[in-house]
Design a protein around this motif. Structure first.
Motif, PDB file in Angstrom:
ATOM      1  N   ALA A   1       0.855  -1.187   0.000  1.00  0.00           N
ATOM      2  CA  ALA A   1       0.000   0.000   0.000  1.00  0.00           C
ATOM      3  C   ALA A   1       0.891   1.238   0.000  1.00  0.00           C
ATOM      4  O   ALA A   1       2.106   1.153   0.116  1.00  0.00           O
ATOM      5  N   GLY A   2       0.271   2.408  -0.145  1.00  0.00           N
ATOM      6  CA  GLY A   2       1.022   3.655  -0.198  1.00  0.00           C
ATOM      7  C   GLY A   2       1.506   4.012  -1.586  1.00  0.00           C
ATOM      8  O   GLY A   2       2.242   4.995  -1.763  1.00  0.00           O
ATOM      9  N   VAL A   3       1.111   3.238  -2.595  1.00  0.00           N
ATOM     10  CA  VAL A   3       1.629   3.435  -3.955  1.00  0.00           C
ATOM     11  C   VAL A   3       1.159   4.757  -4.538  1.00  0.00           C
ATOM     12  O   VAL A   3       1.900   5.428  -5.265  1.00  0.00           O
ATOM     13  N   LYS A   4      -0.060   5.156  -4.239  1.00  0.00           N
ATOM     14  CA  LYS A   4      -0.607   6.397  -4.792  1.00  0.00           C
ATOM     15  C   LYS A   4       0.225   7.591  -4.339  1.00  0.00           C
ATOM     16  O   LYS A   4       0.580   8.466  -5.156  1.00  0.00           O
TER      17      LYS A   4
ATOM     18  N   HIS B   1       4.506   2.748   6.135  1.00  0.00           N
ATOM     19  CA  HIS B   1       3.415   2.937   7.085  1.00  0.00           C
ATOM     20  C   HIS B   1       2.100   2.392   6.527  1.00  0.00           C
ATOM     21  O   HIS B   1       1.386   1.637   7.192  1.00  0.00           O
ATOM     22  N   ALA B   2       1.777   2.759   5.288  1.00  0.00           N
ATOM     23  CA  ALA B   2       0.508   2.318   4.710  1.00  0.00           C
ATOM     24  C   ALA B   2       0.466   0.806   4.566  1.00  0.00           C
ATOM     25  O   ALA B   2      -0.574   0.173   4.808  1.00  0.00           O
ATOM     26  N   SER B   3       1.581   0.193   4.173  1.00  0.00           N
ATOM     27  CA  SER B   3       1.600  -1.261   4.017  1.00  0.00           C
ATOM     28  C   SER B   3       1.415  -1.964   5.361  1.00  0.00           C
ATOM     29  O   SER B   3       0.772  -3.016   5.436  1.00  0.00           O
ATOM     30  N   GLY B   4       1.990  -1.386   6.436  1.00  0.00           N
ATOM     31  CA  GLY B   4       1.779  -1.959   7.760  1.00  0.00           C
ATOM     32  C   GLY B   4       0.317  -1.906   8.181  1.00  0.00           C
ATOM     33  O   GLY B   4      -0.236  -2.900   8.684  1.00  0.00           O
ATOM     34  N   PHE B   5      -0.325  -0.750   7.975  1.00  0.00           N
ATOM     35  CA  PHE B   5      -1.748  -0.623   8.320  1.00  0.00           C
ATOM     36  C   PHE B   5      -2.594  -1.595   7.494  1.00  0.00           C
ATOM     37  O   PHE B   5      -3.490  -2.269   8.018  1.00  0.00           O
ATOM     38  N   ALA B   6      -2.346  -1.659   6.189  1.00  0.00           N
ATOM     39  CA  ALA B   6      -3.153  -2.515   5.317  1.00  0.00           C
ATOM     40  C   ALA B   6      -2.966  -3.985   5.669  1.00  0.00           C
ATOM     41  O   ALA B   6      -3.935  -4.769   5.650  1.00  0.00           O
TER      42      ALA B   6
ATOM     43  N   VAL C   1      -4.461   5.786   7.324  1.00  0.00           N
ATOM     44  CA  VAL C   1      -5.007   4.646   8.058  1.00  0.00           C
ATOM     45  C   VAL C   1      -6.309   4.178   7.422  1.00  0.00           C
ATOM     46  O   VAL C   1      -6.497   2.978   7.139  1.00  0.00           O
ATOM     47  N   GLU C   2      -7.217   5.115   7.191  1.00  0.00           N
ATOM     48  CA  GLU C   2      -8.543   4.730   6.724  1.00  0.00           C
ATOM     49  C   GLU C   2      -8.506   4.211   5.288  1.00  0.00           C
ATOM     50  O   GLU C   2      -9.222   3.264   4.939  1.00  0.00           O
ATOM     51  N   ARG C   3      -7.657   4.786   4.433  1.00  0.00           N
ATOM     52  CA  ARG C   3      -7.531   4.264   3.068  1.00  0.00           C
ATOM     53  C   ARG C   3      -6.954   2.849   3.098  1.00  0.00           C
ATOM     54  O   ARG C   3      -7.399   1.968   2.349  1.00  0.00           O
ATOM     55  N   SER C   4      -5.969   2.641   3.951  1.00  0.00           N
ATOM     56  CA  SER C   4      -5.375   1.310   4.066  1.00  0.00           C
ATOM     57  C   SER C   4      -6.401   0.300   4.557  1.00  0.00           C
ATOM     58  O   SER C   4      -6.412  -0.860   4.112  1.00  0.00           O
ATOM     59  N   ALA C   5      -7.266   0.721   5.479  1.00  0.00           N
ATOM     60  CA  ALA C   5      -8.312  -0.171   5.984  1.00  0.00           C
ATOM     61  C   ALA C   5      -9.304  -0.532   4.884  1.00  0.00           C
ATOM     62  O   ALA C   5      -9.704  -1.694   4.741  1.00  0.00           O
ATOM     63  N   LEU C   6      -9.714   0.466   4.100  1.00  0.00           N
ATOM     64  CA  LEU C   6     -10.619   0.184   2.979  1.00  0.00           C
ATOM     65  C   LEU C   6      -9.945  -0.700   1.943  1.00  0.00           C
ATOM     66  O   LEU C   6     -10.571  -1.606   1.379  1.00  0.00           O
ATOM     67  N   LEU C   7      -8.679  -0.448   1.678  1.00  0.00           N
ATOM     68  CA  LEU C   7      -7.919  -1.258   0.733  1.00  0.00           C
ATOM     69  C   LEU C   7      -7.945  -2.730   1.119  1.00  0.00           C
ATOM     70  O   LEU C   7      -8.050  -3.617   0.262  1.00  0.00           O
TER      71      LEU C   7
ATOM     72  N   GLY D   1     -15.853  -2.961  15.636  1.00  0.00           N
ATOM     73  CA  GLY D   1     -15.003  -1.793  15.464  1.00  0.00           C
ATOM     74  C   GLY D   1     -13.596  -2.184  15.874  1.00  0.00           C
ATOM     75  O   GLY D   1     -13.393  -2.689  16.980  1.00  0.00           O
ATOM     76  N   VAL D   2     -12.632  -2.003  14.983  1.00  0.00           N
ATOM     77  CA  VAL D   2     -11.252  -2.409  15.236  1.00  0.00           C
ATOM     78  C   VAL D   2     -10.365  -1.177  15.190  1.00  0.00           C
ATOM     79  O   VAL D   2     -10.387  -0.425  14.213  1.00  0.00           O
ATOM     80  N   GLY D   3      -9.587  -0.972  16.253  1.00  0.00           N
ATOM     81  CA  GLY D   3      -8.746   0.219  16.323  1.00  0.00           C
ATOM     82  C   GLY D   3      -7.274  -0.091  16.399  1.00  0.00           C
ATOM     83  O   GLY D   3      -6.565  -0.133  15.403  1.00  0.00           O
ATOM     84  N   SER D   4      -6.786  -0.314  17.612  1.00  0.00           N
ATOM     85  CA  SER D   4      -5.350  -0.465  17.825  1.00  0.00           C
ATOM     86  C   SER D   4      -4.759  -1.674  17.115  1.00  0.00           C
ATOM     87  O   SER D   4      -3.563  -1.691  16.832  1.00  0.00           O
ATOM     88  N   ALA D   5      -5.569  -2.689  16.814  1.00  0.00           N
ATOM     89  CA  ALA D   5      -5.041  -3.840  16.080  1.00  0.00           C
ATOM     90  C   ALA D   5      -4.534  -3.426  14.705  1.00  0.00           C
ATOM     91  O   ALA D   5      -3.669  -4.090  14.131  1.00  0.00           O
ATOM     92  N   ILE D   6      -5.046  -2.316  14.184  1.00  0.00           N
ATOM     93  CA  ILE D   6      -4.571  -1.778  12.903  1.00  0.00           C
ATOM     94  C   ILE D   6      -3.506  -0.717  13.124  1.00  0.00           C
ATOM     95  O   ILE D   6      -2.414  -0.778  12.555  1.00  0.00           O
ATOM     96  N   THR D   7      -3.806   0.243  13.987  1.00  0.00           N
ATOM     97  CA  THR D   7      -2.888   1.381  14.112  1.00  0.00           C
ATOM     98  C   THR D   7      -1.614   1.047  14.876  1.00  0.00           C
ATOM     99  O   THR D   7      -0.617   1.764  14.749  1.00  0.00           O
ATOM    100  N   ASP D   8      -1.628  -0.028  15.661  1.00  0.00           N
ATOM    101  CA  ASP D   8      -0.409  -0.434  16.356  1.00  0.00           C
ATOM    102  C   ASP D   8       0.505  -1.293  15.488  1.00  0.00           C
ATOM    103  O   ASP D   8       1.572  -1.722  15.940  1.00  0.00           O
ATOM    104  N   ALA D   9       0.105  -1.550  14.257  1.00  0.00           N
ATOM    105  CA  ALA D   9       0.915  -2.391  13.379  1.00  0.00           C
ATOM    106  C   ALA D   9       2.278  -1.764  13.130  1.00  0.00           C
ATOM    107  O   ALA D   9       2.399  -0.544  12.955  1.00  0.00           O
ATOM    108  N   ASN D  10       3.306  -2.581  13.127  1.00  0.00           N
ATOM    109  CA  ASN D  10       4.632  -2.093  12.776  1.00  0.00           C
ATOM    110  C   ASN D  10       4.664  -1.730  11.293  1.00  0.00           C
ATOM    111  O   ASN D  10       4.140  -2.475  10.457  1.00  0.00           O
TER     112      ASN D  10
END
Length: 381
Positions: free
Chosen positions: A57-60, A110-115, A146-152, A288-297
């Motif tokens: 992710a993050g390619v755009k 960062h985006a790839s970690g979130f996705a 974060v939110e784009r990565s989640a939708l991705l 609803g999922v929060g830190s499981a995504i945003t805490d990703a390395n």
């Protein structure tokens, strides 16, 4: 710099000012020596496949950073699962992009970690409604990332309003504990009715039901207060008070069903990760999922020169020469030299992104999501 917040402005990123100092020193040294070789550089996390797939992710944003410069760039499609080898290849005179490495890797890492983390959540509850609730855990300047990565990764929605403005999507959400607390103990019905009166008609009536008393008690009171207008209830019980959370949810579902309210959905949130989603997906309607995504390395990408003026080179521990990566029929990832034949059943994954600095690819988030979920099934993510 922003005069108010510690954020880096766009012009600093695009100009190469948002860089590590040693790239400034490198540019100065090369310019002083009159050297600017033509190089091929590759972005990689792992040199060889190890069976641990991640999501690209993050390619755009990376494309926007490199666009307009005299470069040829190949990259995986966004949403592609990868396992070793390059995810991006840049060819051009080194000084054309030397100062951009820091920002480029930041966009991708960062985006790839979130996705990647969001895809674990999606795969844990494939048939449930799963929303991204984690924007409060990151710097607001990257909430849209974060939110784009989640939708991705296939999540069904997100909570951050300004991110929705950036992405052209409507944010989701109903009420926090703050609303309940502002009305006070014993006045839960007043809080639920105030929300019902104020919320636009297209916002689902989902009542938060765990603030002051037992979850089942508050759920049944919410049903009495809102009647047929109630679409669902949310349990956000803190971990220290949950006990057997699955049993609590099943008890709430039973209480609703026995009173003829089986159409009221049960939504849960609060520190939930893939394991909890797998355990609860049979008894709840959404998460609803929060830190499981945003805490990703962040994915530990590096950019390395692999060829200089046509000759293969590499630092110790890295693989020299221009490479291609392939997806084979069995779902495996294969890395090989670009000037050699690939696997007979392999599909090359590094595709043109920029040609002479011109963008030759469109970015469609829905297509990227379809690709991500199809790839996840194919590689058994």
């Amino acid at each position: 710099m922003s005069e108010t917040f510690d954020t880096i402005p766009d012009d600093a990123v695009l100009s190469g000012r948002a860089t590590d100092a040693y790239f400034d020193r490198t540019v100065e040294a090369l310019e002083g020596a009159g050297r600017n070789p033509h190089v091929v550089a590759e972005v990689t996390a792992d040199q060889f496949p190890d069976g641990e797939f991640e999501v690209f992710a993050g390619v755009k944003d990376a494309a926007a950073l490199l666009e307009g410069r005299d470069l040829d760039v190949h990259a995986l499609r966004e949403g592609r699962a990868f396992d070793g080898g390059p995810v991006m290849r840049i060819a051009g005179d080194y000084l054309e992009f030397a100062r951009l490495e820091t920002s480029l890797l930041g966009y991708l890492s960062h985006a790839s970690g979130f996705a990647s983390a969001a895809l674990h959540a999606r795969r844990a509850a494939p048939d449930s409604n799963v929303l991204s609730f984690g924007a409060r855990h990151v710097h607001p300047s990257i909430a849209a990332v974060v939110e784009r990565s989640a939708l991705l990764a296939g999540l069904d929605g997100f909570s951050h309003v300004a991110a929705g403005d950036v992405l052209g999507r409507e944010a989701s959400g109903t009420m926090p504990h703050a609303l309940m607390l502002c009305f006070g103990r014993g006045n839960q019905e007043a809080a639920w009715r105030a929300f019902d009166d104020a919320a636009p008609a297209d916002v689902p009536r989902v009542a938060l039901c765990d603030t002051f008393t037992d979850e089942k008690d508050e759920v049944l009171r919410a049903v009495d207060a809102l009647g047929d207008d109630l679409d669902g209830v949310r349990l956000d019980t803190t971990g220290s008070r949950r006990g057997d959370f699955e049993h609590i949810v099943r008890e709430v579902q039973w209480a609703l069903d026995v009173r003829g309210h089986e159409d009221v959905d049960v939504f849960v949130s609060g520190g939930l990760g893939p394991e909890e989603l797998r355990d609860l997906r049979r008894v709840v309607d959404g998460f609803g999922v929060g830190s499981a995504i945003t805490d990703a390395n962040p994915v530990d990408f590096a950019l390395d020169i692999v060829a200089v003026d046509g000759d293969p080179v590499a630092k110790r521990g890295k693989l020299g020469g221009v490479k291609q990566v392939y997806r084979t029929a069995d779902g495996a990832h294969h890395v090989g030299l670009a000037d050699r034949p690939g696997p007979t059943d392999g599909t090359p994954l590094l595709e043109p992104l920029l040609k002479d600095g011109e963008l030759v690819r469109e970015f469609d988030l829905a297509d990227a999501t379809d690709r991500c979920l199809a790839d996840a099934r194919r590689v058994d993510y």
